[in-house]
Write a protein that holds these residues in place. Structure first.
Motif, PDB file in Angstrom:
ATOM      1  N   LEU A  38      56.951  83.292  41.955  1.00  0.00           N
ATOM      2  CA  LEU A  38      55.837  83.657  41.363  1.00  0.00           C
ATOM      3  C   LEU A  38      55.403  84.789  40.392  1.00  0.00           C
ATOM      4  CD1 LEU A  38      52.479  81.671  42.704  1.00  0.00           C
ATOM      5  CD2 LEU A  38      52.142  83.710  43.869  1.00  0.00           C
ATOM      6  N   PHE A  39      56.039  85.464  40.278  1.00  0.00           N
ATOM      7  CA  PHE A  39      55.585  86.797  39.579  1.00  0.00           C
ATOM      8  C   PHE A  39      56.754  86.363  38.301  1.00  0.00           C
ATOM      9  CE2 PHE A  39      55.122  87.756  43.486  1.00  0.00           C
ATOM     10  CZ  PHE A  39      53.216  88.608  43.340  1.00  0.00           C
ATOM     11  N   GLU A  40      56.698  85.653  38.348  1.00  0.00           N
ATOM     12  CA  GLU A  40      58.160  85.435  36.648  1.00  0.00           C
ATOM     13  C   GLU A  40      57.457  85.540  35.463  1.00  0.00           C
ATOM     14  OE1 GLU A  40      59.709  81.984  34.270  1.00  0.00           O
ATOM     15  OE2 GLU A  40      59.481  81.434  36.335  1.00  0.00           O
ATOM     16  N   TYR A  41      56.255  86.040  35.294  1.00  0.00           N
ATOM     17  CA  TYR A  41      55.543  86.504  34.605  1.00  0.00           C
ATOM     18  C   TYR A  41      55.806  88.091  34.330  1.00  0.00           C
ATOM     19  CZ  TYR A  41      55.614  81.591  33.308  1.00  0.00           C
ATOM     20  OH  TYR A  41      56.274  80.075  33.366  1.00  0.00           O
ATOM     21  N   GLN A  42      55.856  88.176  35.554  1.00  0.00           N
ATOM     22  CA  GLN A  42      55.644  89.745  35.333  1.00  0.00           C
ATOM     23  C   GLN A  42      56.936  90.197  35.317  1.00  0.00           C
ATOM     24  OE1 GLN A  42      53.192  88.222  37.795  1.00  0.00           O
ATOM     25  NE2 GLN A  42      52.476  88.648  36.036  1.00  0.00           N
ATOM     26  N   PHE A  43      58.418  89.896  35.803  1.00  0.00           N
ATOM     27  CA  PHE A  43      59.406  89.919  35.807  1.00  0.00           C
ATOM     28  C   PHE A  43      60.205  90.204  34.089  1.00  0.00           C
ATOM     29  CE2 PHE A  43      61.278  90.782  40.308  1.00  0.00           C
ATOM     30  CZ  PHE A  43      59.983  90.921  40.884  1.00  0.00           C
ATOM     31  N   ASN A  44      59.353  88.728  33.566  1.00  0.00           N
ATOM     32  CA  ASN A  44      59.634  88.862  32.070  1.00  0.00           C
ATOM     33  C   ASN A  44      59.266  89.797  31.779  1.00  0.00           C
ATOM     34  OD1 ASN A  44      60.556  86.407  32.876  1.00  0.00           O
ATOM     35  ND2 ASN A  44      58.820  85.695  31.968  1.00  0.00           N
ATOM     36  N   GLN A  45      58.475  90.658  31.954  1.00  0.00           N
ATOM     37  CA  GLN A  45      58.380  91.859  30.454  1.00  0.00           C
ATOM     38  C   GLN A  45      58.579  92.947  31.673  1.00  0.00           C
ATOM     39  OE1 GLN A  45      54.315  91.544  29.396  1.00  0.00           O
ATOM     40  NE2 GLN A  45      54.420  89.704  28.780  1.00  0.00           N
ATOM     41  N   LEU A  46      57.581  93.373  32.292  1.00  0.00           N
ATOM     42  CA  LEU A  46      57.743  95.284  33.514  1.00  0.00           C
ATOM     43  C   LEU A  46      59.394  95.663  33.555  1.00  0.00           C
ATOM     44  CD1 LEU A  46      55.048  94.332  35.886  1.00  0.00           C
ATOM     45  CD2 LEU A  46      54.946  95.401  33.729  1.00  0.00           C
ATOM     46  N   PRO A  47      60.382  94.618  33.231  1.00  0.00           N
ATOM     47  CA  PRO A  47      61.470  95.302  33.669  1.00  0.00           C
ATOM     48  C   PRO A  47      62.080  96.062  32.177  1.00  0.00           C
ATOM     49  CG  PRO A  47      61.608  93.231  34.874  1.00  0.00           C
ATOM     50  CD  PRO A  47      60.808  93.957  34.312  1.00  0.00           C
ATOM     51  N   GLY A  48      61.084  95.324  31.370  1.00  0.00           N
ATOM     52  CA  GLY A  48      61.597  95.828  30.202  1.00  0.00           C
ATOM     53  C   GLY A  48      60.532  96.997  29.955  1.00  0.00           C
ATOM     54  N   TYR A  51      60.793  99.267  34.839  1.00  0.00           N
ATOM     55  CA  TYR A  51      60.247  99.285  36.189  1.00  0.00           C
ATOM     56  C   TYR A  51      61.826  98.540  37.047  1.00  0.00           C
ATOM     57  CZ  TYR A  51      55.093 100.701  34.466  1.00  0.00           C
ATOM     58  OH  TYR A  51      54.734 101.959  34.231  1.00  0.00           O
ATOM     59  N   ARG A  52      61.752  99.072  38.195  1.00  0.00           N
ATOM     60  CA  ARG A  52      62.389  98.028  38.532  1.00  0.00           C
ATOM     61  C   ARG A  52      61.951  97.531  39.380  1.00  0.00           C
ATOM     62  NH1 ARG A  52      65.685 100.704  44.304  1.00  0.00           N
ATOM     63  NH2 ARG A  52      66.961  98.593  44.834  1.00  0.00           N
ATOM     64  N   CYS A  53      61.809  96.258  39.837  1.00  0.00           N
ATOM     65  CA  CYS A  53      61.186  95.092  39.883  1.00  0.00           C
ATOM     66  C   CYS A  53      61.720  94.023  40.991  1.00  0.00           C
ATOM     67  CB  CYS A  53      60.118  94.182  39.110  1.00  0.00           C
ATOM     68  SG  CYS A  53      59.326  94.835  37.639  1.00  0.00           S
ATOM     69  N   ILE A  54      61.211  94.425  42.473  1.00  0.00           N
ATOM     70  CA  ILE A  54      61.530  94.016  43.164  1.00  0.00           C
ATOM     71  C   ILE A  54      60.629  93.277  43.770  1.00  0.00           C
ATOM     72  CG2 ILE A  54      62.639  94.519  45.616  1.00  0.00           C
ATOM     73  CD1 ILE A  54      63.112  97.219  44.475  1.00  0.00           C
ATOM     74  N   GLY A  55      61.291  91.119  44.073  1.00  0.00           N
ATOM     75  CA  GLY A  55      60.823  90.482  44.363  1.00  0.00           C
ATOM     76  C   GLY A  55      61.287  89.790  45.880  1.00  0.00           C
ATOM     77  N   ILE A  56      60.540  89.529  47.283  1.00  0.00           N
ATOM     78  CA  ILE A  56      61.198  88.845  48.135  1.00  0.00           C
ATOM     79  C   ILE A  56      60.389  87.571  48.211  1.00  0.00           C
ATOM     80  CG2 ILE A  56      61.339  91.578  49.314  1.00  0.00           C
ATOM     81  CD1 ILE A  56      58.708  90.531  50.940  1.00  0.00           C
ATOM     82  N   GLU A 255      47.325  83.540  34.860  1.00  0.00           N
ATOM     83  CA  GLU A 255      46.605  82.585  33.512  1.00  0.00           C
ATOM     84  C   GLU A 255      46.121  83.909  32.229  1.00  0.00           C
ATOM     85  OE1 GLU A 255      43.684  79.543  35.770  1.00  0.00           O
ATOM     86  OE2 GLU A 255      44.470  81.432  37.038  1.00  0.00           O
ATOM     87  N   GLU A 256      46.129  84.883  32.761  1.00  0.00           N
ATOM     88  CA  GLU A 256      46.632  86.627  32.397  1.00  0.00           C
ATOM     89  C   GLU A 256      47.485  86.876  32.687  1.00  0.00           C
ATOM     90  OE1 GLU A 256      41.775  87.556  31.499  1.00  0.00           O
ATOM     91  OE2 GLU A 256      41.635  86.859  33.125  1.00  0.00           O
ATOM     92  N   HIS A 257      48.611  87.093  32.179  1.00  0.00           N
ATOM     93  CA  HIS A 257      49.470  88.152  32.684  1.00  0.00           C
ATOM     94  C   HIS A 257      49.894  88.489  31.694  1.00  0.00           C
ATOM     95  CE1 HIS A 257      51.629  84.500  29.815  1.00  0.00           C
ATOM     96  NE2 HIS A 257      52.389  85.540  29.934  1.00  0.00           N
ATOM     97  N   GLU A 258      49.339  88.754  30.677  1.00  0.00           N
ATOM     98  CA  GLU A 258      49.512  89.334  29.468  1.00  0.00           C
ATOM     99  C   GLU A 258      48.410  90.971  30.371  1.00  0.00           C
ATOM    100  OE1 GLU A 258      51.719  89.982  27.496  1.00  0.00           O
ATOM    101  OE2 GLU A 258      52.371  88.591  26.453  1.00  0.00           O
ATOM    102  N   LYS A 259      47.446  90.646  30.615  1.00  0.00           N
ATOM    103  CA  LYS A 259      46.644  91.759  31.287  1.00  0.00           C
ATOM    104  C   LYS A 259      47.376  91.876  31.925  1.00  0.00           C
ATOM    105  CE  LYS A 259      41.486  92.613  31.523  1.00  0.00           C
ATOM    106  NZ  LYS A 259      41.658  93.161  30.931  1.00  0.00           N
ATOM    107  N   VAL A 260      47.097  91.069  33.040  1.00  0.00           N
ATOM    108  CA  VAL A 260      47.628  91.879  34.355  1.00  0.00           C
ATOM    109  C   VAL A 260      48.199  92.720  33.960  1.00  0.00           C
ATOM    110  CG1 VAL A 260      49.283  90.957  36.300  1.00  0.00           C
ATOM    111  CG2 VAL A 260      47.086  89.315  35.879  1.00  0.00           C
ATOM    112  N   ASN A 261      49.726  92.171  33.517  1.00  0.00           N
ATOM    113  CA  ASN A 261      51.055  93.343  33.062  1.00  0.00           C
ATOM    114  C   ASN A 261      50.397  94.413  32.600  1.00  0.00           C
ATOM    115  OD1 ASN A 261      52.617  91.388  33.788  1.00  0.00           O
ATOM    116  ND2 ASN A 261      53.613  90.665  31.854  1.00  0.00           N
ATOM    117  N   GLN A 262      49.405  94.734  31.645  1.00  0.00           N
ATOM    118  CA  GLN A 262      48.993  95.891  30.836  1.00  0.00           C
ATOM    119  C   GLN A 262      48.469  96.398  31.809  1.00  0.00           C
ATOM    120  OE1 GLN A 262      46.050  94.705  27.879  1.00  0.00           O
ATOM    121  NE2 GLN A 262      45.548  96.524  27.338  1.00  0.00           N
TER     122      GLN A 262
END
Length: 269
Positions: A38-48, A51-56, A255-262
């Motif tokens: 579900l968090f694909e669009y966070q994992f696309n950006q936040l590691p860059g 951040y270490r991103c862990i999804g379970i 839907e607003e992944h850019e804003k969520v990530n920001q």
């Protein structure tokens, strides 16, 4: 990289660990009826962004083991506790979407926020998914019972109908198919069992136990967890900040992944 962590003698939880060398750690808890993808669009950006991103995948969903029992908020919160200790995670940001947000709140209350320094709630199913005499928001028990019955009688049809409620913005047919298939990766009985927890549990007594800075992101068009739930969480959690997501329904992570990530990046800092 992906691996498994044993949380009970006969239950292993799947973990996706992206950028293990990241300076700050975010642990993501997904919502019903999906999994960590579900968090694909966070994992696309936040590691860059370092951040270490862990999804379970919570028990019963995705690649995790699917025991027949054990789907209370307490049990799943205990799974998270075991994962955090096994990985020796410290000063993490815990991010939960939908029922994952509810479970994250229960974790904070049940385990005194163990090794969590910040909490982010995305469209969280809290403090109550079910309408109560003193809380006329959310859904009736009968509505959730219909979802349970649909799960047990024709899960693909139920998932398709639920997907139609999930997003406010237009989704293409390929995207809808992707989201639909996330739900099919779960077991039918675990899908129904988590709905029972959603129906019967409430978190009013947990909100006041949260002692860390908390970011609440919630779609104003959310039909699954209506926006008044966010107002109640904001009121009940001291040191919380509510950010309305003006262009989102329940699927704000896309839907607003850019804003969520920001907002997450700014919050975690």
């Amino acid at each position: 990289m992906g691996y498994y962590i044993r949380v009970e003698p006969d239950v292993k939880i799947f973990v996706e660990d992206v950028n293990p060398a990241g300076q700050k750690t975010i642990l993501f808890i997904h919502g019903w009826p999906a999994n960590h993808k579900l968090f694909e669009y966070q994992f696309n950006q936040l590691p860059g962004l370092g951040y270490r991103c862990i999804g379970i995948d919570i028990r019963g969903f995705g690649k995790s083991d699917k025991p027949y029992i054990g789907y209370s908020y307490d049990r799943i919160a205990d799974d998270i506790y075991t994962i955090i200790n096994t990985l020796k995670l410290e000063n993490i940001t815990l991010v939960g979407h939908s029922v994952g947000g509810a479970i994250s709140i229960r974790y904070m209350a049940r385990h005194n926020g163990h090794n969590v320094s910040k909490l982010a709630l995305l469209g969280a199913a809290a403090p109550s998914f079910t309408k109560l005499p003193n809380f006329p928001y959310g859904h009736t028990k009968e509505e959730t019972n219909q979802l349970i019955q649909g799960t047990l009688s024709n899960r693909p049809k139920m998932l398709q109908g639920f997907g139609d409620l999930f997003f406010f913005q237009y989704t293409s047919a390929p995207f809808s198919d992707w989201f639909f298939n996330l739900g099919l990766e779960a077991a039918g009985y675990s899908t129904a069992a988590v709905l029972i927890s959603l129906r019967d549990e409430n978190l009013f007594g947990d909100l006041g136990k949260i002692q860390v800075p908390t970011l609440i992101l919630h779609g104003v068009h959310d039909l699954v967890c209506p926006y008044p739930l966010a107002l109640a969480m904001n009121q009940g959690i001291k040191s919380s900040k509510l950010v309305p997501m003006e262009k989102s329904g329940h699927g704000l992570f896309w839907e607003e992944h850019e804003k969520v990530n920001q907002e997450l990046n700014q919050f975690i800092g």
